[in-house]
Design a protein around this motif. Structure first.
Motif, PDB file in Angstrom:
ATOM      1  N   ALA B  55      32.580  37.384  43.786  1.00 43.35           N
ATOM      2  CA  ALA B  55      32.151  36.967  42.452  1.00 43.35           C
ATOM      3  C   ALA B  55      33.333  36.998  41.476  1.00 43.35           C
ATOM      4  CB  ALA B  55      31.030  37.862  41.958  1.00 43.35           C
ATOM      5  N   ARG B  56      34.160  38.042  41.612  1.00 46.39           N
ATOM      6  CA  ARG B  56      35.386  38.082  40.803  1.00 46.39           C
ATOM      7  C   ARG B  56      36.564  38.092  41.766  1.00 46.39           C
ATOM      8  NH1 ARG B  56      33.059  42.188  37.577  1.00 46.39           N
ATOM      9  NH2 ARG B  56      32.059  41.230  35.784  1.00 46.39           N
ATOM     10  N   PRO B  57      36.970  36.942  42.217  1.00 43.29           N
ATOM     11  CA  PRO B  57      37.940  36.904  43.315  1.00 43.29           C
ATOM     12  C   PRO B  57      39.335  37.393  42.904  1.00 43.29           C
ATOM     13  CG  PRO B  57      36.924  34.745  42.906  1.00 43.29           C
ATOM     14  CD  PRO B  57      36.590  35.616  41.752  1.00 43.29           C
ATOM     15  N   SER B  62      44.942  36.665  40.764  1.00 48.48           N
ATOM     16  CA  SER B  62      46.377  36.905  41.016  1.00 48.48           C
ATOM     17  C   SER B  62      47.199  35.628  40.891  1.00 48.48           C
ATOM     18  CB  SER B  62      46.553  37.473  42.420  1.00 48.48           C
ATOM     19  OG  SER B  62      46.361  36.440  43.361  1.00 48.48           O
ATOM     20  N   CYS B  63      46.533  34.487  40.874  1.00 51.84           N
ATOM     21  CA  CYS B  63      47.275  33.217  40.948  1.00 51.84           C
ATOM     22  C   CYS B  63      47.952  32.912  39.608  1.00 51.84           C
ATOM     23  CB  CYS B  63      46.324  32.082  41.336  1.00 51.84           C
ATOM     24  SG  CYS B  63      47.195  30.504  41.424  1.00 51.84           S
ATOM     25  N   SER B  69      40.035  28.607  42.079  1.00 51.30           N
ATOM     26  CA  SER B  69      38.867  28.626  41.197  1.00 51.30           C
ATOM     27  C   SER B  69      37.623  28.881  42.035  1.00 51.30           C
ATOM     28  CB  SER B  69      38.745  27.286  40.484  1.00 51.30           C
ATOM     29  OG  SER B  69      38.625  26.257  41.456  1.00 51.30           O
ATOM     30  N   ARG B  70      36.521  29.113  41.387  1.00 46.21           N
ATOM     31  CA  ARG B  70      35.250  29.310  42.096  1.00 46.21           C
ATOM     32  C   ARG B  70      34.317  28.234  41.577  1.00 46.21           C
ATOM     33  NH1 ARG B  70      31.111  33.461  41.539  1.00 46.21           N
ATOM     34  NH2 ARG B  70      30.272  33.963  43.596  1.00 46.21           N
ATOM     35  N   ASN B  71      33.801  27.408  42.458  1.00 45.40           N
ATOM     36  CA  ASN B  71      33.032  26.255  41.985  1.00 45.40           C
ATOM     37  C   ASN B  71      31.581  26.612  41.687  1.00 45.40           C
ATOM     38  OD1 ASN B  71      31.650  26.236  44.383  1.00 45.40           O
ATOM     39  ND2 ASN B  71      32.595  24.367  45.193  1.00 45.40           N
ATOM     40  N   GLU B  72      30.810  25.598  41.368  1.00 50.72           N
ATOM     41  CA  GLU B  72      29.438  25.867  40.914  1.00 50.72           C
ATOM     42  C   GLU B  72      28.582  26.499  42.009  1.00 50.72           C
ATOM     43  OE1 GLU B  72      30.750  23.011  41.617  1.00 50.72           O
ATOM     44  OE2 GLU B  72      29.313  21.592  42.487  1.00 50.72           O
TER      45      GLU B  72
END
Lengths: 697, 151
Positions: B55-57, B62-63, B69-72
């Protein structure tokens, strides 16, 4: 860009049968996936099958026939290749007789019926297969005991499963798929695992019996002893359907639990518990693995395990070990025309007099072939056709195998790659993978199915093995017995079902109509009509009609004189999920997972020799030494070393391709004195060894 | 809002056959090198390594160039065009799942077979598994799957 086509077929990257959907675009397979409609695999696939595109389109794959000339391999036409083979075969037949030709195969690309048809019509009784120590040996021993091969009925929902020297989840052997086993197990079956090594299943089992490698027959006696002593057998079945029960019991009593514990290293209370659990949980299925066959005890161990199934009333009972009813197609035996091999030729089968059971299932043990080549006794073997087999890697005493194949006057090999065996050939025939063939798959199996293996593409000039035998046959004067096309032959195979090949491939598979407990109506298919724990056939042959345990020929018990130099038991031939015996080492996806040959050593033993995880290690036996990479494993006995088999290195230069570097069969022995006296099964599994770290890491 | 999907391998039921690895390689056309799902062998234990689509990668955080990103659907994705190949995400992933394509010098991660999901098909790895130990879907589907298997 062409359209994407999806074609249903059946895998054959191991013993096969898993349903596949192949995705084809512009005449090329771009992907394979499991077929959810398959009654055998239900959409699952293994690493080997999934990697087929990397095998089929491998840059090293040979796509046309070749002959060996003074300057190396040279491309030729199919006509020239087949004519060369036939010319040689005709010369040998003229000068020595057809028995001087050996036709051989490995574990098979599902073409044994064609191979045997060719060999029988040729008149040679000398067919060399893996069958002397794998599967067919089990078929032979069960044929004389209960008339057919008993197979676990996983769909019948066993409540107890005994996994005896086997890892069905990795190997999907013969009639079985790991997936079917797993579903039955997850329905709540009790699990008993017999294995020298604590693997995934042993770790989950209700009972794990850590057996001394090679002593399975003794352990089976232990089980039977408990069952008899405690009256846990099905007395009604035994009374009506077992032949020689009294004599058999007497033999069993020769193996009291104290003795069995001493032989097998398994504690007697654990044997008692396991025997009780197996005998009192109904139904119970026993899933046996090939280590029980690759041994001097092959036939007797199989007979004892069949005995366990029988006396507990699990034979042909739903959820037990059953004799599946085949679908209505021709039998392998009929297609193979075994009846056409003249009696005088049958009598010339190498080792046939000694290995009566091997003769009965129409095969020879390899050692007799190597001897005939190297010594000319009892008559010379001058020409060979080997199909999909790499005996230099997979047969015992590899150095002798290599020498024999180098010496044989004429060798033709059909395969995908120039293996160390193929490199020794005069003629190379490019074989088709399962993506490139039409066949009634699983034709030889005894699980009640045949599956449609449908041609998806054609690659290069490769031919499916069936066509090779058919075309050779026509050139050898067998034209009247063969067909124009392979598909015509398949129509003949399928005829009793009323289906043509085209109809069958649309259908996808055929299932026999299962009937349990067939013995109630017609008994068992043996001379007495009963399960012959006392074998009237063996009696007639002048052999011991009752099974016994023979000590492993090279063990701390039988050869204490060797222990100074070779203090450990080598358990050879650990199976790996990415490779099928000697195959697949050149497949990038698979080799990435398993780059090196692995030898497992107990941490205590490793410490004694200064071996660390990942070190290259010498493994030495009285026959030679090889190197493999150490993995420390607490789940084996410190007195046992476990090594992988099948290793060669396609990336190393030919002709040897590193055939003797890590090949466990450099270490094994093929002396006939230590082979099974009825099947000629070679001991590929258990021997004495020593280990030491390699100087250069 | 769209339900978030993820993937979970029931470690206790992984028996180390590596079929998922090859199915994944095939699906993504990957050669030797990056292994988006991987099973480490420590017989009798097998340890699957794969992206949990956190959920919070930590990889995203770190990038330095916001290429992750995390998509829908909750699927963590690496934008290959933006990736500068610094490997900060490889270091950051607590599961050791982030992969690196040495040839193209970009980070690579499981995309849950995004193209297949869009066509209502399951991730390739989950379909081939003989013990059916690869679960996927929204959290409820995964929880239900776990419950069924642990019975």
């Amino acid at each position: 860009m062409g359209e994407l086509k999806k074609i249903r077929t059946a895998c054959r990257s191991c013993h096969g049968g898993c349903g596949v959907i192949a995705h084809v675009k512009d005449g090329r397979v771009i992907k394979v996936e499991g077929d959810p409609a398959s009654p055998i695999s239900h959409g699952t696939m293994c690493a080997k099958g999934l990697a087929i595109t990397q095998l089929a389109y491998h840059p090293d794959r040979i796509l046309y026939p070749m002959k060996k000339s003074d300057t190396g391999w040279e491309r030729i036409s199919w006509d020239e290749a087949l004519d060369t083979i036939c010319e040689k075969f005709k010369q040998v037949i003229r000068e020595n007789g057809p028995e001087s030709i050996v036709i051989g195969q490995g574990t098979g690309r599902d073409y044994e019926s064609f191979l045997y048809r060719f060999a029988n019509l040729l008149g040679t009784p000398n067919v060399l297969t893996a069958g002397h120590m794998c599967y067919v040996s089990r078929v032979g021993a069960t044929l004389i005991t209960c008339g057919n091969l008993p197979v676990c009925d996983y769909e019948g929902e066993p409540k107890c499963i005994v996994v005896w020297g086997c890892n069905p989840l990795w190997t999907n052997p013969d009639e079985y798929k790991g997936e079917g086993f797993w579903r039955a197990y997850k329905k709540g079956a009790k699990l008993i695992v017999i294995d020298p090594r604590r693997g995934f299943l042993a770790n989950r089992a209700d009972l794990w019996l850590q057996i001394r490698p090679g002593t399975d027959a003794a352990l089976a006696f232990g089980f039977l002893n408990v069952i008899i002593e405690e009256g846990l057998y099905d007395s009604e079945f035994v009374g009506q359907y077992v032949h020689g029960w009294e004599a058999f019991q007497e033999r069993v009593r020769e193996y009291p639990l104290e003795r069995v514990e001493e032989i097998t290293w398994v504690r007697r209370d654990l044997i008692r518990k396991a025997a009780r659990l197996y005998a009192t949980t109904k139904p119970a299925a026993l899933h046996w693995g090939v280590p029980t066959e690759q041994s001097i005890n092959c036939t007797d161990c199989t007979r004892l395990l069949t005995g366990l199934m029988a006396v507990t009333g699990n034979l042909d009972a739903p959820g037990g070990n059953v004799l599946f009813v085949p679908p209505p197609v021709r039998t392998v035996s009929e297609f193979a025309r075994h009846q056409d091999l003249p009696p005088e030729q049958r009598q010339k089968r190498l080792g046939g007099e000694q290995y009566r059971l091997a003769a009965r299932v129409a095969l020879v043990t390899p050692k007799v072939v190597w001897d005939a080549i190297l010594t000319g006794e009892p008559y010379p073997v001058r020409a060979m056709l080997l199909c999909g087999t790499n005996p230099v890697i997979t047969r015992a005493n590899a150095r002798e195998v290599y020498e024999a194949l180098r010496k044989v006057e004429f060798l033709a090999v059909a395969d995908f790659f120039l293996t160390p065996t193929a490199e020794l050939a005069d003629i190379f025939l490019p074989a088709a993978t399962w993506l490139e063939q039409n066949y009634v798959g699983d034709f030889w199996k005894r699980h009640g199915y045949v599956v449609a293996r449908q041609k998806v593409v054609e690659i290069g000039e490769c031919w499916q093995d069936h066509k090779i035998f058919q075309e050779l046959g026509k050139r050898m004067g067998q034209a009247e017995y063969w067909w124009d096309t392979v598909e015509d032959a398949l129509n003949y195979m399928l005829a009793p079902s009323g289906l043509s090949w085209d109809e069958f491939k649309e259908l996808g598979y055929l299932k026999g109509e299962m009937e349990y407990r067939k013995y109630l109506k017609k008994g068992f298919s043996t001379p007495t009509g009963k399960v012959e724990l006392y074998s009237t056939i063996l009696e007639k042959w002048g052999r011991d009609p009752l099974p016994r345990y023979r000590e492993v020929p090279e063990s701390p018990v039988s050869r204490p004189d060797l222990l100074d130099r070779y203090p450990y038991i080598l358990n050879a031939g650990l199976r790996i999920p990415t490779f099928f015996h000697s195959a697949n080492r050149q497949i990038p996806w698979l080799r990435e997972i398993r780059p090196d040959p692995i030898v497992e050593v107990h941490p205590e033993t490793a410490a004694k020799h200064g071996i660390k995880e990942g070190d290259w290690v010498w493994i030495e036996s009285p026959r030679g030494h090889i190197r493999q990479r150490a993995r420390l494993n607490e789940g084996i006995d410190p007195r046992v070393i476990v090594a992988e088999h099948g290793w060669w290195f396609p990336e190393l230069e030919g002709p040897g391709h590193g055939w003797d570097i890590a090949n466990v069969n450099i270490l094994t022995d093929n002396d006939l004195a230590i082979s099974d006296p009825l099947m000629g099964s070679t001991n590929l599994r258990v021997l004495l060894c020593n280990i030491s770290p390699c100087e250069d890491q | 809002m769209m339900k978030k999907v993820s993937l979970m391998v029931l470690r206790k039921e992984c028996m180390g056959c590596h079929a998922c690895e090859v199915a994944c390689k095939q699906e993504h056309g990957l050669d030797v090198g990056p292994r988006l799902i991987r099973v480490i062998e420590r017989a009798p234990y097998y340890i699957p390594i794969y992206c949990h689509h956190c959920a919070r990668p930590p990889c995203r955080d770190s990038c330095p160039v916001e290429a992750i990103s995390r998509n829908e659907w909750g699927i963590v994705r690496v934008d290959k065009e933006l990736c500068i190949g610094c490997k900060a995400c490889v270091e950051a992933c607590p599961f050791g799942a982030m992969q690196f394509d040495e040839e193209r010098e970009v980070a690579l991660i499981c995309d849950l077979c995004y193209e297949r999901l869009q066509q209502n098909e399951a991730p390739a790895c989950s379909l081939v598994c003989p013990t059916r130990c690869i679960l996927w879907g929204d959290m409820r589907a995964i929880a239900e799957g776990m419950e069924q298997r642990l019975l």
